[in-house]
Design a protein around this motif. Sequence first.
Motif, PDB file in Angstrom:
ATOM      1  N   LEU A 162       0.895  -1.274   0.070  1.00 58.77           N
ATOM      2  CA  LEU A 162      -0.073  -0.063  -0.055  1.00 58.77           C
ATOM      3  C   LEU A 162       0.908   1.157  -0.084  1.00 58.77           C
ATOM      4  O   LEU A 162       0.352   2.337  -0.110  1.00 58.77           O
ATOM      5  CB  LEU A 162      -1.129   0.048   1.159  1.00 58.77           C
ATOM      6  N   ARG A 186      -4.279   2.972   5.473  1.00 62.13           N
ATOM      7  CA  ARG A 186      -4.557   3.910   4.199  1.00 62.13           C
ATOM      8  C   ARG A 186      -5.797   3.995   3.643  1.00 62.13           C
ATOM      9  O   ARG A 186      -6.466   2.911   3.623  1.00 62.13           O
ATOM     10  CB  ARG A 186      -3.530   3.448   2.976  1.00 62.13           C
ATOM     11  N   LEU A 213      -8.668   3.829   1.260  1.00 59.53           N
ATOM     12  CA  LEU A 213      -8.811   3.400  -0.041  1.00 59.53           C
ATOM     13  C   LEU A 213      -9.978   4.129  -0.776  1.00 59.53           C
ATOM     14  O   LEU A 213      -9.957   4.039  -2.109  1.00 59.53           O
ATOM     15  CB  LEU A 213      -9.011   1.842   0.010  1.00 59.53           C
ATOM     16  N   ARG A 214     -10.922   4.438   0.209  1.00 58.10           N
ATOM     17  CA  ARG A 214     -12.216   4.975  -0.354  1.00 58.10           C
ATOM     18  C   ARG A 214     -12.839   5.840   0.627  1.00 58.10           C
ATOM     19  O   ARG A 214     -13.049   5.575   1.846  1.00 58.10           O
ATOM     20  CB  ARG A 214     -13.149   3.912  -0.979  1.00 58.10           C
ATOM     21  N   GLY A 269      -7.100   0.452   4.227  1.00 56.26           N
ATOM     22  CA  GLY A 269      -6.312  -0.774   4.113  1.00 56.26           C
ATOM     23  C   GLY A 269      -5.331  -0.761   5.246  1.00 56.26           C
ATOM     24  O   GLY A 269      -4.772   0.048   5.452  1.00 56.26           O
ATOM     25  N   THR A 322      -8.915  -5.140   4.866  1.00 54.49           N
ATOM     26  CA  THR A 322      -9.774  -3.995   4.822  1.00 54.49           C
ATOM     27  C   THR A 322     -10.855  -4.017   5.587  1.00 54.49           C
ATOM     28  O   THR A 322     -11.277  -5.119   6.123  1.00 54.49           O
ATOM     29  CB  THR A 322     -10.124  -3.965   3.240  1.00 54.49           C
ATOM     30  N   THR A 374       2.490   5.400  -6.237  1.00 57.72           N
ATOM     31  CA  THR A 374       1.180   5.613  -6.042  1.00 57.72           C
ATOM     32  C   THR A 374       0.905   6.881  -7.366  1.00 57.72           C
ATOM     33  O   THR A 374       1.429   7.914  -7.145  1.00 57.72           O
ATOM     34  CB  THR A 374       0.887   6.337  -4.793  1.00 57.72           C
ATOM     35  N   GLN A 408     -11.121   5.611  -5.734  1.00 61.07           N
ATOM     36  CA  GLN A 408     -10.811   4.458  -5.016  1.00 61.07           C
ATOM     37  C   GLN A 408      -9.370   4.194  -5.166  1.00 61.07           C
ATOM     38  O   GLN A 408      -8.737   4.324  -6.320  1.00 61.07           O
ATOM     39  CB  GLN A 408     -11.692   3.474  -5.223  1.00 61.07           C
ATOM     40  N   LEU A 409      -8.543   3.818  -4.359  1.00 65.86           N
ATOM     41  CA  LEU A 409      -7.228   3.260  -4.442  1.00 65.86           C
ATOM     42  C   LEU A 409      -7.124   1.805  -4.657  1.00 65.86           C
ATOM     43  O   LEU A 409      -7.580   0.937  -3.806  1.00 65.86           O
ATOM     44  CB  LEU A 409      -6.412   3.480  -3.305  1.00 65.86           C
ATOM     45  N   HIS A 410      -6.543   1.244  -5.881  1.00 67.48           N
ATOM     46  CA  HIS A 410      -6.611   0.080  -5.905  1.00 67.48           C
ATOM     47  C   HIS A 410      -5.131  -0.428  -5.918  1.00 67.48           C
ATOM     48  O   HIS A 410      -4.293   0.126  -6.503  1.00 67.48           O
ATOM     49  CB  HIS A 410      -6.868  -0.253  -7.480  1.00 67.48           C
ATOM     50  N   GLN A 411      -4.787  -1.576  -5.395  1.00 71.52           N
ATOM     51  CA  GLN A 411      -3.296  -2.225  -5.484  1.00 71.52           C
ATOM     52  C   GLN A 411      -3.161  -3.173  -6.750  1.00 71.52           C
ATOM     53  O   GLN A 411      -4.208  -3.918  -7.244  1.00 71.52           O
ATOM     54  CB  GLN A 411      -3.103  -3.333  -4.396  1.00 71.52           C
ATOM     55  N   CYS A 429       0.062   1.282  -6.885  1.00 74.28           N
ATOM     56  CA  CYS A 429      -1.345   1.747  -6.185  1.00 74.28           C
ATOM     57  C   CYS A 429      -1.686   2.875  -7.160  1.00 74.28           C
ATOM     58  O   CYS A 429      -1.155   3.863  -7.435  1.00 74.28           O
ATOM     59  CB  CYS A 429      -1.012   2.292  -5.078  1.00 74.28           C
TER      60      CYS A 429
END
Length: 307
Positions: A4, A26, A28-29, A38, A43, A178, A222-225, A231
Amino acid sequence: MEALGWDDRWEALVDSEASATGEPARVLRHDGRAVLIGRAAGTAHIHLRATTPPVAVGDWVLTDGESVQQVLPRRSVLQRRDPSTGYEQLIASNIDLVAIVSGVDRPVNAGRIERFVTLARDAGADPLVVLTKCDLAPETGELVAIAAQAAPGADVVCVSAEDGSGIEALRAMLSGSTVAFVGESGAGKSSLLNALADRAIAATGAVRTADHKGRHTTSSRQLHQLPGGCCVIDTPGLREVGLWTDTDTVDESFDDIAELAHQCRFRDCKHATEPGCAVKEAMQAGTIDPRRVDNWERLRQEAASSE
């Protein structure tokens, strides 16, 4: 946590703050009065207290497992002028890159790219221009040139989520960072995200045939891995890209023109009819695009208003 973006610098920051208590996580949304986070255990949804300062996707926070206790100081923050309130609106934080996504199924908008470049510079992140849907353009050289002129010093990459061209090269560029995806609706941000992830993690939609405009298939940030230690913060399409910055940042994004302006005979030169105007001479010589000068002046006025 490392996936992350957690590293020794964040660890040291927490250790240096005497008041820091809780588990790091962190954002994420953002879901109104709650956030999806996360953390090492996975999550979870937690609440935002009334006293919690504004939170952005990408923030590192400390939590007691039920609510956000503290927002850690940001290394970078991407924001714009909110078209509804006229004040700043957080888009994403703690980003290394701002990927300005533009589809080649419509004219490449140099002025819009210049705005996003200025937002990226203001955020403290590097801009990157990603031209998508390149399978629809038999020749991309001219389009790349337009984007490169609008984003001096930034990389420009052509990709296609349809046939996979350029995806591996872009994935390598984003590795370990990121990145925030920005651009108008229908530019192909969600399709690009799915191609980088090698699976469907974001909804996609068709664009109108007449003007190639898209609907808002992405409704929230939204953050995606992704594989490769990347990220990606996917954002909804922005119709308005208002500046919330200062004139110095605008000049940084137009450093070629700003440098010429310092060479003008008069300090308050308007670059119109004044004698000894280096900017006007460059336009007449064809070394500076008049459209770019017009946009520089327009953005400086907008930034001065924000200041």
